[in-house]
Design a protein around this motif. Sequence first.
Motif, short mmCIF file in Angstrom:
data_model
loop_
_atom_site.label_atom_id
_atom_site.label_comp_id
_atom_site.label_asym_id
_atom_site.label_seq_id
_atom_site.Cartn_x
_atom_site.Cartn_y
_atom_site.Cartn_z
N VAL A 198 0.85 -1.07 -0.04
CA VAL A 198 0.04 0.01 0.00
C VAL A 198 0.90 1.28 -0.05
CG1 VAL A 198 -1.83 1.28 1.33
CG2 VAL A 198 -2.06 -1.03 0.99
N LEU A 199 1.91 1.15 0.72
CA LEU A 199 2.95 2.19 0.98
C LEU A 199 3.58 2.65 -0.42
CD1 LEU A 199 4.29 2.15 4.45
CD2 LEU A 199 2.68 3.72 3.72
N LEU A 241 2.15 1.72 -3.32
CA LEU A 241 1.45 2.38 -4.38
C LEU A 241 1.17 3.73 -4.11
CD1 LEU A 241 -1.25 -0.82 -4.56
CD2 LEU A 241 0.33 -0.04 -6.06
N VAL A 242 0.97 3.95 -2.96
CA VAL A 242 0.88 5.61 -2.49
C VAL A 242 2.18 6.40 -2.97
CG1 VAL A 242 0.64 7.21 -0.61
CG2 VAL A 242 -0.77 5.25 -0.67
N ALA A 243 3.36 5.98 -2.74
CA ALA A 243 4.26 6.55 -3.20
C ALA A 243 4.54 6.70 -4.62
CB ALA A 243 5.48 6.03 -2.62
N VAL A 256 1.77 6.78 -6.78
CA VAL A 256 0.79 7.78 -7.24
C VAL A 256 1.27 9.18 -6.85
CG1 VAL A 256 -1.76 8.47 -7.08
CG2 VAL A 256 -0.99 6.09 -7.08
N ALA A 257 1.68 9.36 -5.82
CA ALA A 257 2.26 10.94 -5.54
C ALA A 257 3.44 11.08 -6.36
CB ALA A 257 2.89 10.92 -4.00
N ASN A 258 4.33 10.27 -6.81
CA ASN A 258 5.38 10.69 -7.70
C ASN A 258 4.73 11.05 -9.09
OD1 ASN A 258 7.93 10.85 -8.64
ND2 ASN A 258 8.30 8.80 -9.04
#
Length: 425
Positions: free
Chosen positions: A30-31, A33-35, A37-39
């Motif tokens: 999950v972390l 994927l979040v990173a 998307v943010a990138n």
Amino acid sequence: MTDDHDQVAGTEPAAPRRKSWKIVAIIVVVLALVALVANRIAKSGGDRSRGRPPAAVAVGKAATADMPVYVTALGTVQPLVTATVRTQLAGTLFKLLFTEGQIVRQGQVLAQIDPRPYELALAQAKANLARDTAQLAAAQVDLNRYETLLKQDSIASQQVDTQRATVRQLTGTVAADRAAIGTAELNLNYTSVKSPITGRIGIRQVDIGNYLTPSDTNGIVVVTQLDPIDVSFSLPQAQLSDIGHVAGSGAGLPVQALDQNSNNVIVTGRFLTFDNQVDTTTGTVKAKARFDNKGNALFPSQFVNVSMLVNTLHNAVTVPVTAVRHGAPGDFVFVLQNDRTVKLVPVKTGPSASGKIAIVSGLQAGTNVVIEGADGLEDGSTVRLPGDKGGPGAGGGAAGAGKGGKSGGQKGQGRHHRSQDNAAG
């Protein structure tokens, strides 16, 4: 029994450890994927920022010029004289000798009251004068005779004194008769109702055959003087000293009357006077300007915009009005830098006229300022001028570079695949 027990005891802790590892793995995924998307969001925002083309603007130079200082106000046209024409004696309206809306002269006959009763009154006054004059002449002859007899001591002096009193009485009567004749002549003259001023005549208020009296409220007609004509307006009390100083010097202040859109000058006149007190409710004082109105360009009770020249700023720094922006810093302009970026410069503005505005402080003459296309600009924004080349091409070049990079990546990827095939062979 012991082995089974040991085996069971050895296998029981394994299940919780496997569950904890699954939870940790899920959190890590999950972390990640979040990173990711943010990138991607950051990269897309950066790409959009880098891909934004420079804004096209127009630039003008700040220059020095003489800037007139005007005071503007909303004014109302007021005639010098508005006369309600009324009859000065009672009578029946006999004639109307004017056309509604025409220009009449002072002393021109506008209406005729039935003169016959007043002609008869004049004739009667003249008849009374003739009778009393004859009686006075007879009494004077008797007095002369009595005075001669008195000298001869033929009559009593009392009779002479009585005759003298009679002569004096008749002399007063004759004087009264002459005054009555003058009154009758004046009344007869008043039957011709004349215009007291030169001006435009209005709509008649009576008809032929109406019985008129001096107490009629509406009168016969209204005459308004149109040339010259005044415009009344209000000015802030803070400007009284400057305007009063210039007006009191004898130079006079030119005043323009403009149409409702302030686009066209109707007529030009001169400042006349202030009122003698300030309106405490508004903080303004009434003023009046006078205009020559030979062409009847101004009409009574008309609303006009008043523009009065009160001063002139010499060698003031001026820019087009469109160059000045308004925002949180107050009034400011965008100054063009040598690297085709703009700098936000706060300024203090002064009066404006003819599309130019004076800059009191914050800007020097000769500075290039943005006069068009400033919407959306910020401090440090890159701009391009109409004569520049490659402004949009820079953005296109960036896009081309991106495409080229992608193409190069594809070619490199193709070479990588071919090398793998050769290695496999």
